[in-house]
Design a protein around this motif. Sequence first.
Motif, PDB file in Angstrom:
ATOM      1  N   UNK A 649      47.117  40.290  45.511  1.00 50.22           N
ATOM      2  CA  UNK A 649      48.550  39.897  46.001  1.00 50.22           C
ATOM      3  C   UNK A 649      49.501  39.927  44.898  1.00 50.22           C
ATOM      4  N   UNK A 651      52.603  39.238  44.409  1.00 50.08           N
ATOM      5  CA  UNK A 651      53.445  38.152  44.332  1.00 50.08           C
ATOM      6  C   UNK A 651      52.897  36.854  43.332  1.00 50.08           C
ATOM      7  N   UNK A 652      51.607  36.874  43.390  1.00 51.13           N
ATOM      8  CA  UNK A 652      51.032  35.612  42.995  1.00 51.13           C
ATOM      9  C   UNK A 652      49.849  36.074  41.873  1.00 51.13           C
ATOM     10  N   UNK A 653      49.557  37.414  41.744  1.00 50.59           N
ATOM     11  CA  UNK A 653      48.520  37.825  40.963  1.00 50.59           C
ATOM     12  C   UNK A 653      46.944  37.539  41.228  1.00 50.59           C
ATOM     13  N   UNK A 654      46.827  36.816  42.542  1.00 50.08           N
ATOM     14  CA  UNK A 654      45.663  36.454  43.122  1.00 50.08           C
ATOM     15  C   UNK A 654      44.813  37.771  43.478  1.00 50.08           C
TER      16      UNK A 654
END
Lengths: 787, 263, 161
Positions: A649, A651-654
């Motif tokens: 992701x 946007x979150x780095x997940x």
Amino acid sequence: MPKDSGIGAASKRREDVRFLTGAGNYTDDINVYGQAYVYFLRSDVAHGRINSIDTSAASEMPGVVRVFTGDDFEGVGGLPCGWQVTDRFGQPMQEPGHPVLARGKVRHVGDPIAAVVADTLQQARDAAEAIELDIEELPAVVDMKAALNEGAAKVHDELPSNLCYDWGFVEDNKAAVDEAIKNAAHVTTLELINNRLVANPMEPRVAVGDYNRANDESTLYTTSQNPHVIRLLMGAFVLGIPEHKLRVVAPDVGGGFGTKIFHYAEEAFVTFASRKLNRAVKWTASRSEAFMSDAHGRDHVTKIELALDADNNFTAIRTETYANMGAYLSTFAPSVPTWLHGTLMAGNYKTPLIYVNVKAVFTNTVPVDAYRGAGRPEATYQLERVVDKAARELGVDPIALRRQNFISEFPYATPVAVEYDTGNYFATMDKLEEIADLAGFDARRKESEAKGMLRGLGINCYIEACGIAPSNLVGQLGARAGLYDAATVRVNATGSISVMVGAHSHGQGHETAFPQVVADMLGIDESMIEIVHGDSSKIPFGMGTYGSRSLAVCGSAMVRATEKIIKKAKKIASHLLEASEGDIELKDGKFSVAGTDKSVAWGDVTLAAYVPHNYPLEDIEPGLEETAFYDPSNFTYPSGAYCCEVELDPETGKVTIERFAAADDFGNVVNPMIVEGQVHGGIGQGIGQALLENCVYDSEGQLLSASYMDYAMPRAEDVPFYVVDHSCATPCTHNPLGVKGCGEAGAIGSPPAVVNAVIDAIQSGGKNVLHIDMPLSPQRVWAAMQD
Amino acid sequence: MYAFDFEKPTTVAEAVAALADDEAQPLSGGQTLIPTLKQRLAMPSKLVSLTGIAEMQGVCTNDAGQLCIGGATPHAVVAAEAASKYPALSALASNIGDPAVRNRGTIGGSVANNDPAACYPSAVLASGATVVTNNREIAADDYFQGLFSTALEEGEIITEVRFPVPQAANYQKFVQPASRFALVGVFVAKFADGVRVAVTGASNDGVFRWTEAEKALSANFSPDALNGLSVSADGMIGDLHGTPEYRAHLIAVMTKRAVAAAS
Amino acid sequence: MAKVSMTVNGRAVSGDVAGNRLLVEFLREDLRMTGTHVGCDTSQCGACVVHVNGKAVKSCTMLAHEAEGATITTIEGIASPDGTMSRVQQAFQDHHGLQCGFCTPGMVMTATKLLEQNPTPTEAEVRHALEGNICRCTGYHNIVKAILAASGQDVSKIAAE
């Protein structure tokens, strides 16, 4: 056609019933009548001088039996180190003492200072708070490179510096490697950290010391992977108890992963105290205590350079690693970054020149020792990351680059001293491409991108060395122990069999798999065979279970002992059948005379051995029990190819692991269900290292990740189903079962695959990120993508 | 744990009386307090259990249409019983901890403890809920006073939390990978008279309202309304799992996602 | 010290215990029922899960006195009195859902409750339900598979591509 019994059958585990119904017998389930409890007062500073310890008030507290400090261990040995590494200059490593309870100084948070023995644990803990400590805090060394600086605080005042050893391997190759790198068409360089981990078997360590005054015998019940090793180390080197007066029992053990190999202070303490007090003493670690007293794993800081010629052939590898030893040398710590790491630097590739330099460093942290894979994950990680980076720099396909450099002929002598007996790296890679559905990746990437996500694919190859041996060689390399194993096959009069083995099962399913082998050899039912392990008073002297060695080494001993049984049983049968010994055949549990219908059943032969009325007493002894020790002639070399597919992701780095596939070559397989379970578990731990787990100290030496609140254990939602395959089998050429070992492969093969996949995902989003250190937490990935 | 006495009253009045003793402390579900006691970080003389008080249990709707949740109601009960009336709150409750924790942990315990990474405080604040105690009603805006700090006085018990039910709402939790508490959690609630946005997990001051986002969303309840808005990293928590900058960034991301999910 | 009484696996039990006695200590040390395990001290690993009045609870995070009058089921009470293992237990053995066995009691207790509440969970629901149960051996693959199998779903296609 899968078999339904014997070698190759997915026999269900017999030990499961007791574990599933609450009938397991773990060390903490053992209570000795009248036992006292010990609570260890541990240092809360990383480095300090002990000016005084006043136990007078504590000693007067309710229920307190006695308070022990380091002074009570005057004249008692310290905890020994089982491996001596010789440095680049031919000198032995620095080997500081390791007291059972701290004396003079405390050297890490968690270092035990005093031990309070009381009637209840609560009383012991209350009294520990009444101990008055005067500890003068000293500057702590945490960062390894800083620890080697001139003027850095010394962990051990008596040593010249914090350097344990500076090891070069193979030192004679160094000049040639330097030259090859200088002249290479391309050199890929990567600096990386192999993150410090905590093994975290779900059962915390426990030790119960029980002294029997009647026969002057001590029994230690302990959470160990190798009871005989503990008996030897503790009896001979620490407490001076003769081995025949010392029994070590490791009953059901709730996971080990390396951290339960080592001899720990708490084991020595409860044994020592129970003798002093003539009363059993029990210690059960809390998880918080485990974080600061179990040996940690990994913690390498490495620079690796890979040289390639103009045709992308690997020409040389040079690595420099700083390996954290922590504050003391744990039992096998020095061997991990050296002989278990340097010897694996060739990986699956025919790189002709390799030089490995390792500087082992003392710091004010918990000792570091073997954790699942032990040295081999560190070797594989740096090699497979640098190969991946090279492919990216050169703009070539990472699989093609690997294939181009694969070792293709066996046996293969690497430039780092080991000789691979067998393998087929092309076959496992072919299999991987199939089971991972690489052909479908582009379509899956498009689907992810349509959702605003990035998708990446990571490939990894690994080779590992299991069943470390032979003993005479490892002795030359510094091991202070043999690395054989032993089995006794005791055939009972009615034909049932007890097999006493030196290997220890703490999740590996020996109680199920080992009988499959014996049953196959004898042609009798598996249920007639029982495995006995974990009690030094019942089993022959064996070295225990670690390094994926149980079946390859102890299993081989069991085969040898069973062969002796067959040989003797045939003699008995030939007597009963009045035939020549050479004509006797054993098949399906029946001895028959070749070419005739004359036969005698297994049970008749075993009965004759114990009721020797019609028996050739003049030629052979009664009874049917044989022991064999097996010392392998070489390591075994499992190998494989792994693939990880992640979604990221942006946007979150997940990072989410979407798919994971593993194609392993373990040689022959006794129980495929158990083997697959071992691979699953290893992959789970490898994903943990790659994405979640990190043992972190601050600059003062305080442990920040000191519980599951901050040390991220993989949970069910963090992992996918894994696709695993072990059909590409090239049997080991030098052990009787042709097995290689499967316990560590997953943990070795998975971290680079995950990291390679994440880098691939980020690159696909147009960001030129080439490396992120593990764990690839959301924050780290996000931060890397912002630069 | 240090030694302590245990008492389990059956009425609020008995509980209040029991808590008048020196160093007595209320025990609700215990999912935070018991681990704290194990570390010997607290030394109560007596624990007064609130789980046996029938009047503090359960979920109902009052005449004003507010969802009233007894202070000792476990998360699992809220998850089940608020599902139709206040789905966002139910969803939040069903993702606190794990199933076993949700069977013991209570809303009153969570709100009284005010852990900066707990989920419930964001719902209470974003909903403009009322915290009802044994002797008063406290508006959410007055209740939360920073890290582990609330308007509660010594011995005061949360008997009920009353939630006005918004027209639309959503909670987005980005979990801290180890504890599975919120690294950042954002609760967005849209009422007829405006939107409230409360953020947990992120700030050194505990749960807080992101007023700039509230204003933008009150004018236009869509993710686009948040374009260009950001939270300053000043005052955000920095730890192993997230820098202040990362947390500030996540607040904007999670708020957008909450609005998208709610609208 | 005060008296506490409860029913454990159908048997009425009582004991004189201190206020700070944990339910798990009462089970393991006072009743010597050692099937329930302790794997952490922060209420996360789930090795200690038991059923209290029909609900899964972490027995390391509940005081024994809080269980006064309660009906408790532990791992020792899951199989039939004749020893026949439950559907969940049998599925764990059939699908190799355990290795060292230490987390297993908690896994079985959590899974048993999940299937009572959600008889045919999806893979994602199973994984979510295991949020509070940590296993270090299996990588969860065979645990999730076993629970899906215990729910009567076909698991033969899992990861067999």
